[in-house]
Design a protein around this motif. Structure first.
Motif, PDB file in Angstrom:
ATOM      1  N   TYR A  91     -32.572   1.575 -20.445  1.00 46.70           N
ATOM      2  CA  TYR A  91     -33.186   0.714 -21.442  1.00 46.70           C
ATOM      3  C   TYR A  91     -34.485   0.137 -20.899  1.00 46.70           C
ATOM      4  CZ  TYR A  91     -28.889   0.889 -24.177  1.00 46.70           C
ATOM      5  OH  TYR A  91     -27.819   1.317 -24.927  1.00 46.70           O
ATOM      6  N   ARG A  92     -35.418   1.028 -20.565  1.00 45.87           N
ATOM      7  CA  ARG A  92     -36.740   0.613 -20.119  1.00 45.87           C
ATOM      8  C   ARG A  92     -36.674  -0.377 -18.962  1.00 45.87           C
ATOM      9  NH1 ARG A  92     -39.198  -0.346 -26.227  1.00 45.87           N
ATOM     10  NH2 ARG A  92     -38.850   1.773 -26.955  1.00 45.87           N
ATOM     11  N   GLY A  93     -35.683  -0.187 -18.092  1.00 40.12           N
ATOM     12  CA  GLY A  93     -35.585  -1.017 -16.900  1.00 40.12           C
ATOM     13  C   GLY A  93     -34.964  -2.378 -17.112  1.00 40.12           C
ATOM     14  N   SER A  94     -34.520  -2.707 -18.327  1.00 35.80           N
ATOM     15  CA  SER A  94     -33.942  -4.019 -18.604  1.00 35.80           C
ATOM     16  C   SER A  94     -32.503  -4.054 -18.109  1.00 35.80           C
ATOM     17  CB  SER A  94     -33.993  -4.304 -20.103  1.00 35.80           C
ATOM     18  OG  SER A  94     -33.461  -5.574 -20.377  1.00 35.80           O
ATOM     19  N   VAL A  95     -32.188  -5.027 -17.253  1.00 37.30           N
ATOM     20  CA  VAL A  95     -30.883  -5.049 -16.593  1.00 37.30           C
ATOM     21  C   VAL A  95     -29.756  -5.459 -17.531  1.00 37.30           C
ATOM     22  CG1 VAL A  95     -29.521  -6.177 -14.788  1.00 37.30           C
ATOM     23  CG2 VAL A  95     -31.863  -5.461 -14.308  1.00 37.30           C
ATOM     24  N   LEU A  96     -29.959  -6.499 -18.338  1.00 36.79           N
ATOM     25  CA  LEU A  96     -28.852  -7.055 -19.121  1.00 36.79           C
ATOM     26  C   LEU A  96     -28.256  -6.062 -20.110  1.00 36.79           C
ATOM     27  CD1 LEU A  96     -27.167  -9.602 -19.391  1.00 36.79           C
ATOM     28  CD2 LEU A  96     -28.738 -10.378 -21.177  1.00 36.79           C
ATOM     29  N   PRO A  97     -29.054  -5.406 -20.963  1.00 35.68           N
ATOM     30  CA  PRO A  97     -28.429  -4.444 -21.877  1.00 35.68           C
ATOM     31  C   PRO A  97     -27.791  -3.260 -21.158  1.00 35.68           C
ATOM     32  CG  PRO A  97     -30.821  -4.353 -22.064  1.00 35.68           C
ATOM     33  CD  PRO A  97     -30.491  -5.558 -21.244  1.00 35.68           C
ATOM     34  N   THR A  98     -28.377  -2.860 -20.027  1.00 36.66           N
ATOM     35  CA  THR A  98     -27.792  -1.760 -19.254  1.00 36.66           C
ATOM     36  C   THR A  98     -26.438  -2.175 -18.694  1.00 36.66           C
ATOM     37  OG1 THR A  98     -29.993  -0.951 -18.655  1.00 36.66           O
ATOM     38  CG2 THR A  98     -28.143  -0.182 -17.326  1.00 36.66           C
ATOM     39  N   MET A  99     -26.341  -3.407 -18.196  1.00 34.62           N
ATOM     40  CA  MET A  99     -25.073  -3.919 -17.673  1.00 34.62           C
ATOM     41  C   MET A  99     -23.997  -3.929 -18.750  1.00 34.62           C
ATOM     42  SD  MET A  99     -23.152  -5.458 -15.337  1.00 34.62           S
ATOM     43  CE  MET A  99     -24.030  -6.399 -14.086  1.00 34.62           C
ATOM     44  N   TYR A 100     -24.319  -4.494 -19.914  1.00 30.23           N
ATOM     45  CA  TYR A 100     -23.320  -4.572 -20.976  1.00 30.23           C
ATOM     46  C   TYR A 100     -22.964  -3.188 -21.511  1.00 30.23           C
ATOM     47  CZ  TYR A 100     -23.491  -9.654 -21.161  1.00 30.23           C
ATOM     48  OH  TYR A 100     -23.378 -10.989 -20.855  1.00 30.23           O
ATOM     49  N   LYS A 101     -23.952  -2.312 -21.588  1.00 27.49           N
ATOM     50  CA  LYS A 101     -23.683  -0.950 -22.047  1.00 27.49           C
ATOM     51  C   LYS A 101     -22.670  -0.275 -21.131  1.00 27.49           C
ATOM     52  CE  LYS A 101     -26.006   3.543 -22.434  1.00 27.49           C
ATOM     53  NZ  LYS A 101     -25.500   4.148 -21.177  1.00 27.49           N
ATOM     54  N   LYS A 102     -22.857  -0.418 -19.827  1.00 20.90           N
ATOM     55  CA  LYS A 102     -21.936   0.195 -18.871  1.00 20.90           C
ATOM     56  C   LYS A 102     -20.547  -0.430 -18.967  1.00 20.90           C
ATOM     57  CE  LYS A 102     -25.124   1.809 -15.282  1.00 20.90           C
ATOM     58  NZ  LYS A 102     -25.431   1.720 -13.835  1.00 20.90           N
ATOM     59  N   LEU A 103     -20.479  -1.762 -19.081  1.00 28.16           N
ATOM     60  CA  LEU A 103     -19.173  -2.423 -19.207  1.00 28.16           C
ATOM     61  C   LEU A 103     -18.402  -1.885 -20.412  1.00 28.16           C
ATOM     62  CD1 LEU A 103     -19.891  -6.211 -18.494  1.00 28.16           C
ATOM     63  CD2 LEU A 103     -18.730  -4.584 -16.998  1.00 28.16           C
ATOM     64  N   ILE A 104     -19.105  -1.777 -21.534  1.00 29.79           N
ATOM     65  CA  ILE A 104     -18.444  -1.340 -22.765  1.00 29.79           C
ATOM     66  C   ILE A 104     -18.090   0.140 -22.706  1.00 29.79           C
ATOM     67  CG2 ILE A 104     -18.758  -1.020 -25.251  1.00 29.79           C
ATOM     68  CD1 ILE A 104     -20.533  -3.583 -25.159  1.00 29.79           C
TER      69      ILE A 104
END
Length: 229
Positions: A91-104
């Motif tokens: 996600y263009r280097g954005s940590v928060l959405p990448t983190m939640y995406k992986k969790l889900i």
């Protein structure tokens, strides 16, 4: 500390399948004292926390609710494996959405693996419909937030969709409950043993994904508890 500690030591004891009397004996305290700890009536000292951690093979941070991982690991986005469905996407280097995406995604991998083991189309359908409706609702809210987006993408009217989607999700929960309780006319309830799980078995069966699921559970319950205040 008390609320998380008493919940977790009770969980660990029951997952191991031992009585309160046996656990108290192994830990060198009375059953009454352990009962008070498990009910949150009394707080124990740090020495006992360490003793319990050694007894159940978990970390003190896990016992105290500071970590969702039995080992006490605090995860970062780099620690989480990529989900199997869209591996490599960013996600263009954005940590928060990448983190939640992986969790889900990682949690869904476990959920659908359990559904596969169930071999019951009714269970798979109800769970899948519920999840699709949840994603649909979030997507539609974001889509409608931009006035220039064309409303005709959706067939259900703006005034009706949210209430209808909520009702449809509740119906899917009801369908699932009926199937699991053996009340559905489509056949007997699936064998509940298929869904037997402990924190230890999840970590063993899904070593790369269980951390995501445990953190998703922890985050979700914090959100739920936040609505109660």
């Amino acid at each position: 500390m008390a609320m998380e500690f008493n919940r977790i030591i009770t969980l660990l004891r029951k997952e191991r399948g031992i009585t309160q009397k046996q656990a108290a004996s192994d830990l060198g305290i009375s059953q009454a004292q352990l009962s008070h700890y498990e009910k949150g009536i009394r707080e124990c000292g740090l020495e006992f926390v360490v003793q319990v951690a050694d007894y159940y093979g978990v970390s003190c941070d896990y016992l105290l609710g500071r970590s969702a991982e039995r080992s006490g690991q605090t995860i970062t986005v780099e620690d989480l494996p990529e989900g199997s469905s869209t591996s490599g996407s960013v996600y263009r280097g954005s940590v928060l959405p990448t983190m939640y995406k992986k969790l889900i995604e990682n949690s869904l991998d476990i959920l659908f693996d359990k559904l596969d083991q169930c071999h019951d189309k009714r269970v798979v359908t109800a769970v899948s419909n519920y999840l699709m409706l949840a994603v649909y609702g979030m997507f539609r809210q974001l889509y409608q937030a931009a006035p220039k987006n064309v409303a005709s993408l959706f067939r259900v009217s703006p005034a009706r969709w949210q209430h209808a989607a909520d009702a449809a999700m509740a119906c899917q929960q009801g369908e699932l409950a009926a199937v699991l309780a053996g009340e559905d006319e489509g056949g007997p309830a699936p064998d509940p043993a298929v869904f037997n799980m402990t924190t230890e078995s999840l970590a063993r069966e899904y070593p790369r994904h269980a951390t995501s699921l445990m953190n998703l559970v922890k985050n979700s319950e914090e959100t739920v508890r936040g609505t109660q205040h």
